[in-house]
Scaffold this active site. Sequence first.
Site, mmCIF file in Angstrom:
data_model
loop_
_atom_site.group_PDB
_atom_site.id
_atom_site.type_symbol
_atom_site.label_atom_id
_atom_site.label_comp_id
_atom_site.label_asym_id
_atom_site.label_seq_id
_atom_site.Cartn_x
_atom_site.Cartn_y
_atom_site.Cartn_z
ATOM 1 N N CYS A 144 -124.744 -14.008 33.318
ATOM 2 C CA CYS A 144 -124.374 -15.218 32.584
ATOM 3 C C CYS A 144 -122.866 -15.239 32.330
ATOM 4 C CB CYS A 144 -125.123 -15.296 31.264
ATOM 5 S SG CYS A 144 -124.738 -16.778 30.303
ATOM 6 N N HIS A 175 -127.978 -13.075 42.012
ATOM 7 C CA HIS A 175 -127.473 -14.433 42.185
ATOM 8 C C HIS A 175 -126.310 -14.337 43.165
ATOM 9 C CE1 HIS A 175 -126.307 -18.485 40.131
ATOM 10 N NE2 HIS A 175 -125.912 -18.456 41.396
#
Length: 359
Positions: free
Chosen positions: A116, A187
Site C-alpha cells: 500500500c 502486485h
Amino acid sequence: MDPFPFVQFSKGAIGVGNIEQNQITMTRFSVAPMMDWTDRHCRSLHRVLSSRALLYTEMVTSGAVVHGDREKLLGYDPVQHPVALQLGGSDPAELAQAARIAEDYGYDEVNLNVGCPSDRVQSGRFGACLMREPDLVAECMAAIKDAVTVPATVKCRIGVDDQDPEAALFTLVDACAAAGIEGFVVHARKAWLKGLSPKENRDIPPLDYELVYRLKRERPNLIIAINGGVPSVDAALEHLAHGVDGVMLGRAAYHEAGLLGEVDRRVFGMDVADIDSFTAVEAYRPYLAEQLAAGVHLAAMSRHMLGLFHGLPGARAWRRILTVEGVKAGAGLEVVDRALDAVRAALAAREERAEAPAA
C-alpha cells in the site's frame, strides 16, 4: 476428481495432496484486499458467487487488532471461508500478537501488506515503504509464522521509487523465504511513494508481469500469485498458463462482481453451473435479511451489489434504485426487489425488440 488439487503450505515443505494439520489450501484465484470495499458484507456477496475463491479482508493494522474492537474489526460470517486477514504494521511482536488473534478468530491465512502506497500508511512505517527494508519484513514474517499454524504470506509490489524492480523483488522474497515464508502475492507494479496518489499508483506505474513469471520460474518451490491490472477471468487463466500458482483480482472483481460466478467452473474445473447475477442475489438474500434484522442499513450491503449486472440491460436502473432508495431510512428487501424488476423489464424489452419483425 478435482483437476486442480489445492496447493498446500506446511511448516517444512510444499506439496499437493490431502489437507493435514498445520496445512491449508491456497486457491488458484483470490479477491484482493481493498480498503473501504472488501468488508464483511462484500465478502459474503462474493462467496455466493464462488465457493472456492480466497477472499481477503480490508487491511487492518496490527495495533487496531491488538487494542481495538476486535469483533467490529475481525468478525465475519463463517460462510466466507476460505478467508484471509491482511495486516498492516512493522512491529514483529505486535504483528505476532495480532496474528494469534486472527487465528483464534478462524482466519485461514494471515497476510502482511507490503504494497500500500498511501501517505497514512507510510507515516506508520508499513505498506509499500517496507520494500526498502527487506530484513525488517523478514523479521516480521518470521514472528507471524512462529505465532500461528495457518499460512503467513506477503503481498508486495515489485519495488518503490527508484529501486531496481528485479533486485528489490528478489531481495524481499529471498529474505522472507529464508525465514520460512512460502506464499507471496506480487502486485506487478512499482509504487511511487512521492508524486502519485494511491489511485494513480494503481494505474500509472507500468505492469511487469514477466518479472513475476520469472520469479516463479527461478523460485519454483515458492507459491507465487500475481496481481495488478487483471480485468477478467480470461486474463486470469492466461496468467495461470504462464506458470504462476494463483491470480488475484481487485477492482474488476468488485466493479463487475458477476464475473466471479464463472470462477468455480473455469478456474477450479468444478463440474458446476455458473452463478448468474439473479441467482447470486437470491442466494445473498438470506444474509441481507439477517443483517437488516440485526440493524445493519441496507446501503452498507447494497453498495457492494451495484456492479452485479454490469453490461446488461437495466444495469443503470439497478444501480440507481439501489443507490437512491437504498440509503433511505427503513430501506429493506423491497428495494432490491424493485431493482431486480427493473432489470427483468429491461431484459424483456430487449427480447421483444429482437423478436419484432423488421419494418
